[in-house]
Design an enzyme around this catalytic site. Structure first.
Site, short mmCIF file in Angstrom:
data_model
loop_
_atom_site.label_atom_id
_atom_site.label_comp_id
_atom_site.label_asym_id
_atom_site.label_seq_id
_atom_site.Cartn_x
_atom_site.Cartn_y
_atom_site.Cartn_z
CB THR B 1 5.07 -6.39 1.55
OG1 THR B 1 5.43 -5.56 2.63
CG2 THR B 1 6.31 -6.77 0.75
NE ARG B 29 9.05 -1.04 10.58
CZ ARG B 29 8.37 -1.85 9.78
NH1 ARG B 29 8.07 -1.51 8.56
NH2 ARG B 29 7.97 -3.03 10.22
N GLY B 31 11.35 -2.26 7.35
CA GLY B 31 11.06 -3.62 7.81
C GLY B 31 11.95 -4.62 7.12
N GLY B 53 4.66 -9.91 6.40
CA GLY B 53 4.11 -9.92 7.76
C GLY B 53 4.67 -8.80 8.60
N GLY B 55 7.46 -7.06 9.79
CA GLY B 55 8.85 -6.95 9.34
C GLY B 55 9.84 -6.71 10.45
#
Lengths: 184, 139
Positions: B1, B29, B31, B53, B55
């Site tokens: 990210t 999914r 995050g 980090g 998520g």
């Protein structure tokens, strides 16, 4: 005394930061800086954690998430699990500017992006496909995010079915291993 | 990210994220990254924050929102980021992640947790710098 303009970016993503800074210096709009800066990472596939060709899911597909928030209007645009469109940050900006919604997800977010003129194309690359093949065949689908299912997800690939007798309200989970190359 | 916060010359604050998420996630999914208040948050009256980090864990605590609210209450950006990270660590001591915070006057700070011996890096550029600066903090 304010040190403005200013831009701060997570991890070592220098090119994205410099692009955002150049925009702040020229036109001055923070929102533009965020969109264009993060778009640089999408194009350059920063550390494999941003943009196409990284972090394939269990089916080997790469999907993208992006968010942009305007602190002046408190307006938000976001996309989640965006499929087959490379420019997630710009699609998020379009959600902000061309809808009254905040978040669009999945296949319908793709439909929105196409309506806004974005190109539909595969986000899979030979690198992401190779990564997935290793995970699936050599590493037997380890690690994964399943629990309380059978066959044992710590040893075997799916498909899985649920186990009914499980310990409810268990807080114990093995945390995701975060590193420079694997993070949200 | 990638998470990014910017303040322009007029004092407008914006924040955002872009990511391809966790490797080998279950399809569908997402995050923390696309969730306002979690992946990033911005308020002209205060500043902005962004998180990175794990998520699945981080989005339960809206760390970016919390960091901005802490700055609203007078905390420094570093302390605000630390508070947001500590809130998660209280419940999940093994989680891995980081928060960076930027006040609307250009002051910034960061905090991280669980990255082991690896420091967490972030990049800064403001009007006082001739070149971008890569800052590193130890968790």
């Amino acid at each position: 005394d304010a040190k403005l303009p200013v831009v701060v970016t997570t991890w070592n993503f220098v090119n994205a930061t410099v692009t955002a800074w150049d925009i702040l210096k020229k036109t001055g709009f923070a929102l533009d800086a965020i969109e264009k800066g993060t778009s640089v990472c999408e194009k350059q596939q920063c550390d494999g954690t941003v943009g196409y060709g990284g972090s394939p899911d269990e089916e080997s597909e790469t999907t993208l998430d992006a968010l942009i928030m305007d602190g002046c209007t408190m307006n938000v645009g976001a996309v989640g699990a965006l499929r087959r469109v490379k420019h997630a940050a710009s699609v998020a900006r379009h959600v902000l500017e061309h809808t009254k919604h905040s978040i669009l997800v999945g296949e319908m977010a793709t439909n929105f992006a196409k309506q806004m003129g974005f190109k539909e194309e595969s986000l899979t690359t030979t690198t992401s496909k190779r990564m997935w093949l290793k995970w699936h065949y050599r590493d037997q689908c380890q690690p994964n995010f399943w629990m309380n299912v059978e066959p044992d997800p710590t040893k075997f690939c799916g498909p899985y079915k649920k186990i009914d007798n499980i310990v409810k309200r268990s807080k114990h989970t093995i945390p995701m291993k975060v590193s420079r190359f694997n993070h949200d | 990210t990638i998470g990014m916060i910017a303040v322009d010359k007029q004092g407008n604050v914006a924040a955002g994220t872009s990511t391809n998420g966790a490797k080998f996630k279950i399809p569908g999914r997402i995050g923390d990254s696309p969730i306002p208040g979690s992946g990033a948050y911005a308020d002209n009256a205060v500043g902005g924050a962004t998180a990175t980090g794990d998520g699945d864990i981080m989005l339960r605590f809206l760390p970016s929102f919390l960091a901005v609210e802490e700055m609203r209450r007078g905390a420094s950006p570093t302390d605000a980021a630390r508070t947001a990270v500590n809130r998660i660590a209280e419940h999940y001591p093994d989680f891995m992640g980081a928060v960076i915070a930027l006040r609307n006057d250009g002051e910034y700070g960061a905090a991280c947790h669980g990255l082991g011996d690896e420091p967490f890096p972030f990049v800064v550029k403001d009007i006082t710098m001739t070149k971008f600066k890569i800052e590193k903090i130890n968790c």
